[in-house]
Every structure is written in structure tokens, then in C-alpha cells.
Write a protein that holds these residues in place. Structure first.
Motif, PDB file in Angstrom:
ATOM      1  N   SER A 163       0.851  -1.189   0.000  1.00 33.68           N
ATOM      2  CA  SER A 163       0.000   0.000   0.000  1.00 33.68           C
ATOM      3  C   SER A 163       0.889   1.243   0.000  1.00 33.68           C
ATOM      4  O   SER A 163       2.078   1.169   0.351  1.00 33.68           O
ATOM      5  CB  SER A 163      -0.884   0.004   1.243  1.00 33.68           C
ATOM      6  OG  SER A 163      -0.083   0.163   2.410  1.00 33.68           O
ATOM      7  N   PRO A 164       0.356   2.403  -0.379  1.00 39.19           N
ATOM      8  CA  PRO A 164       1.165   3.630  -0.333  1.00 39.19           C
ATOM      9  C   PRO A 164       1.794   3.882   1.034  1.00 39.19           C
ATOM     10  O   PRO A 164       2.952   4.315   1.114  1.00 39.19           O
ATOM     11  CB  PRO A 164       0.156   4.722  -0.704  1.00 39.19           C
ATOM     12  CG  PRO A 164      -0.840   4.019  -1.576  1.00 39.19           C
ATOM     13  CD  PRO A 164      -0.971   2.643  -0.992  1.00 39.19           C
ATOM     14  N   ALA A 165       1.046   3.580   2.096  1.00 42.10           N
ATOM     15  CA  ALA A 165       1.588   3.790   3.444  1.00 42.10           C
ATOM     16  C   ALA A 165       2.766   2.863   3.702  1.00 42.10           C
ATOM     17  O   ALA A 165       3.810   3.283   4.229  1.00 42.10           O
ATOM     18  CB  ALA A 165       0.497   3.566   4.485  1.00 42.10           C
ATOM     19  N   ASN A 166       2.628   1.582   3.336  1.00 45.53           N
ATOM     20  CA  ASN A 166       3.727   0.640   3.553  1.00 45.53           C
ATOM     21  C   ASN A 166       4.911   0.926   2.636  1.00 45.53           C
ATOM     22  O   ASN A 166       6.068   0.705   3.012  1.00 45.53           O
ATOM     23  CB  ASN A 166       3.241  -0.796   3.354  1.00 45.53           C
ATOM     24  CG  ASN A 166       2.547  -1.347   4.591  1.00 45.53           C
ATOM     25  OD1 ASN A 166       2.567  -0.718   5.650  1.00 45.53           O
ATOM     26  ND2 ASN A 166       1.927  -2.508   4.462  1.00 45.53           N
ATOM     27  N   LEU A 167       4.631   1.413   1.428  1.00 46.07           N
ATOM     28  CA  LEU A 167       5.732   1.797   0.542  1.00 46.07           C
ATOM     29  C   LEU A 167       6.566   2.907   1.173  1.00 46.07           C
ATOM     30  O   LEU A 167       7.801   2.884   1.114  1.00 46.07           O
ATOM     31  CB  LEU A 167       5.188   2.266  -0.810  1.00 46.07           C
ATOM     32  CG  LEU A 167       4.964   1.199  -1.879  1.00 46.07           C
ATOM     33  CD1 LEU A 167       4.337   1.820  -3.120  1.00 46.07           C
ATOM     34  CD2 LEU A 167       6.270   0.498  -2.246  1.00 46.07           C
ATOM     35  N   ARG A 168       5.897   3.881   1.781  1.00 48.73           N
ATOM     36  CA  ARG A 168       6.629   4.970   2.440  1.00 48.73           C
ATOM     37  C   ARG A 168       7.458   4.438   3.603  1.00 48.73           C
ATOM     38  O   ARG A 168       8.606   4.854   3.801  1.00 48.73           O
ATOM     39  CB  ARG A 168       5.651   6.048   2.931  1.00 48.73           C
ATOM     40  CG  ARG A 168       5.090   6.924   1.824  1.00 48.73           C
ATOM     41  CD  ARG A 168       4.400   8.147   2.395  1.00 48.73           C
ATOM     42  NE  ARG A 168       3.243   7.783   3.216  1.00 48.73           N
ATOM     43  CZ  ARG A 168       2.021   7.612   2.739  1.00 48.73           C
ATOM     44  NH1 ARG A 168       1.790   7.756   1.443  1.00 48.73           N
ATOM     45  NH2 ARG A 168       1.023   7.296   3.547  1.00 48.73           N
ATOM     46  N   ILE A 169       6.890   3.511   4.366  1.00 45.40           N
ATOM     47  CA  ILE A 169       7.616   2.927   5.500  1.00 45.40           C
ATOM     48  C   ILE A 169       8.860   2.186   5.010  1.00 45.40           C
ATOM     49  O   ILE A 169       9.959   2.340   5.555  1.00 45.40           O
ATOM     50  CB  ILE A 169       6.695   1.977   6.290  1.00 45.40           C
ATOM     51  CG1 ILE A 169       5.604   2.772   7.013  1.00 45.40           C
ATOM     52  CG2 ILE A 169       7.502   1.157   7.293  1.00 45.40           C
ATOM     53  CD1 ILE A 169       4.534   1.903   7.640  1.00 45.40           C
ATOM     54  N   ILE A 170       8.686   1.372   3.970  1.00 45.80           N
ATOM     55  CA  ILE A 170       9.805   0.590   3.428  1.00 45.80           C
ATOM     56  C   ILE A 170      10.875   1.515   2.855  1.00 45.80           C
ATOM     57  O   ILE A 170      12.071   1.345   3.103  1.00 45.80           O
ATOM     58  CB  ILE A 170       9.290  -0.398   2.360  1.00 45.80           C
ATOM     59  CG1 ILE A 170       8.401  -1.464   3.009  1.00 45.80           C
ATOM     60  CG2 ILE A 170      10.455  -1.056   1.624  1.00 45.80           C
ATOM     61  CD1 ILE A 170       7.642  -2.327   2.012  1.00 45.80           C
ATOM     62  N   ALA A 171      10.439   2.508   2.076  1.00 44.13           N
ATOM     63  CA  ALA A 171      11.393   3.440   1.463  1.00 44.13           C
ATOM     64  C   ALA A 171      12.164   4.208   2.530  1.00 44.13           C
ATOM     65  O   ALA A 171      13.388   4.366   2.438  1.00 44.13           O
ATOM     66  CB  ALA A 171      10.654   4.406   0.536  1.00 44.13           C
TER      67      ALA A 171
END
Length: 274
Positions: free
Chosen positions: A50-58
Motif C-alpha cells: 500500500s502507499p503507506a507501507n511503501l513509504r515505511i519501506i522506502a
């Protein structure tokens, strides 16, 4: 495979590369607080976060989201030896923010014209009198411009073999029509280099000319300062085709651009401790 499938496959391959360099998948999941079962779906390419998890991973890996979806071959060239945690930590330091403010850095879209891949030419500090061709890349990572470049030195005994490889990673600061760079060597981790470059706008070919200085914590690589010519190759990150011609050459080698050689001169003005 459709566009979404290609994105998922690239992300999956790049996440696997990052996890290999950060210990274990379980450790990464604990750090970013993402369910292991869900993360395995990202690693297999079955799901895109999800966009939220992508931000966390990045944020965890110190990368921008678009870089996570880069072609896997280009991505491996970028991450091999790169200390993303260190870079991310530096970006978040209040002292770094103050430094950027004091430099009046304007890292915005106006500077995206310098992003891309360059051939980098300088006289070698190891092979005296010879020109070193390396591969240099400027890329945007979140709000900052960063760069990395690769040097390869052939063996004295067999020029077909590579004796040494050095990889540098750092930040770029465009200020008043100049590009300032600061980086560290990521394989032996014992050298810092600094550079300042100016674009040559009168030439239809894309060049930047400047000076680079470096100092290493080893007697083998003495402190030096020398002229550097950057010749633009194209957009994107470093690929295999950019790395295959990295070597040390005689200054009369016809593959060296005339403009670069004119700027470099004969190398006699290199400053190096004896």
C-alpha cells in the motif's frame, strides 16, 4: 506481463536485494513493523505494498519510492556497497539541514537537467600519466540529489583483468551554477572525496568540468587534487553497458572526447603528496 506486473516484479527483486544486505527478512519485518506473511507477498511479486507501507519501506532503506521500482540490474549497481542507512541518517541530522540552508541549496526540479549518467575522466593518481574513465551517476532521492560512481583499474600484469574496484556514494549540492559534491568510498570505506563542477553551456554536447580532491586512510592512495571532466551519456541509473568500458587509458586514446582531453591537459597540474 502488464505494467503492474512489471512493477511488482521489479519491486520484489529489489526488496530481495535489500533484505540480503540487511541480514534477514525477519529482521527487516520487525524493524518496519510489517507482517512477515504480508512482506513475503511483496518479495514474491504477488502484491505491491500500500502507499503507506511503501513509504515505511522506502524510509527504512533510505530510498525514494521510485528508486524501489528501478530495473533490478540498475538497482543492484546502485546499492552494491552503498550505505543507505548512513545516508538517511545524515539527511535527517539537524546539522545537515542547517548546512544545506547555509549553502542556499535549491534542490528542486530546476536542477533535474543534470540528473543522469556520465562518463567521468581524470588523470589517475595510481597509474601516473594515464587517464581514468569511470562511470558517474546523479539521481534524485526524495528532496535531495545524490550520486555514485564506479572506478576500475586493470592489472599491471594483465590489462584484461581488473585489479581494483572503487565505488563512491554521496550528495550533490547545486549552488549558483556550480555543482558541489561530497562522497565516500563504499568498498574499502577509507576515502573521502570532494568536487566542484560547472556546466559547459557553450557546447552542444553536455559536459561539466571541475576539480576533485580526495584523501584516504591508506599510504597506497595518497591525498590528491585533479581536474575532472564529466560527459553526459543519458538518463537513468548505471547499467552494464556503462560499466564495460571502465579502465585506465593512454591520453591519446581516441575514445576520450576531445573536449575532455583539452580540459584535462597533460595531467602535470595534478596535486599529489609524494
Amino acid at each position: 506481463m502488464d505494467h503492474l506486473g512489471r512493477d511488482a516484479a521489479a519491486l520484489a527483486a529489489n526488496l530481495r536485494t535489500l533484505c540480503e544486505r540487511h541480514g534477514s527478512v525477519a529482521a527487516v519485518c520487525r524493524k518496519i513493523n510489517v507482517n512477515r506473511q504480508q512482506f513475503n507477498k511483496y518479495l514474491s511479486g504477488a502484491h505491491i505494498p500500500s502507499p503507506a507501507n511503501l513509504r515505511i519501506i522506502a524510509n527504512y532503506f533510505g530510498l525514494s519510492i521510485p528508486i524501489l521500482f528501478t530495473n533490478p540490474d540498475e538497482f543492484r549497481a546502485l546499492v552494491d556497497g552503498n550505505f543507505f542507512h548512513a545516508m538517511a541518517t545524515v539527511r535527517q541530522l539537524p546539522e545537515f539541514s542547517r548546512f544545506v540552508s547555509n549553502m542556499i541549496v535549491e534542490n528542486n526540479d530546476a536542477h533535474d537537467d543534470i540528473v543522469g549518467v556520465y562518463d567521468r575522466y581524470q588523470f589517475s593518481s595510481i597509474y601516473k600519466g594515464f587517464v581514468l574513465r569511470s562511470a558517474f551517476c546523479i539521481y534524485r532521492n526524495k528532496e535531495f540529489l545524490q550520486h555514485y560512481y564506479v572506478e576500475r583499474f586493470p592489472s599491471y600484469d594483465d590489462p584484461r583483468k581488473t585489479e581494483y574496484v572503487f565505488k563512491y556514494y554521496g550528495f550533490c549540492f547545486p549552488v549558483a551554477d556550480r555543482l558541489f559534491t561530497a562522497d565516500f568510498e563504499g568498498i574499502q570505506s577509507n576515502e573521502l572525496t570532494f568536487g566542484v563542477y560547472a556546466q559547459v553551456k557553450r557546447n552542444s554536447k553536455k559536459f561539466m568540468f571541475g576539480i576533485s580532491s580526495g584523501i584516504a586512510a591508506t599510504v597506497f592512495r595518497q591525498p590528491y587534487s585533479t581536474k575532472v571532466a564529466l560527459h553526459y551519456r543519458g538518463p537513468g541509473l548505471l547499467r552494464r553497458e556503462h560499466l564495460k568500458d571502465l579502465t585506465v587509458m593512454d591520453r591519446n586514446d581516441p575514445s576520450i572526447p576531445r573536449e575532455a582531453l583539452q580540459y584535462l591537459g597533460d595531467g602535470s597540474d595534478m596535486i599529489q603528496m609524494s
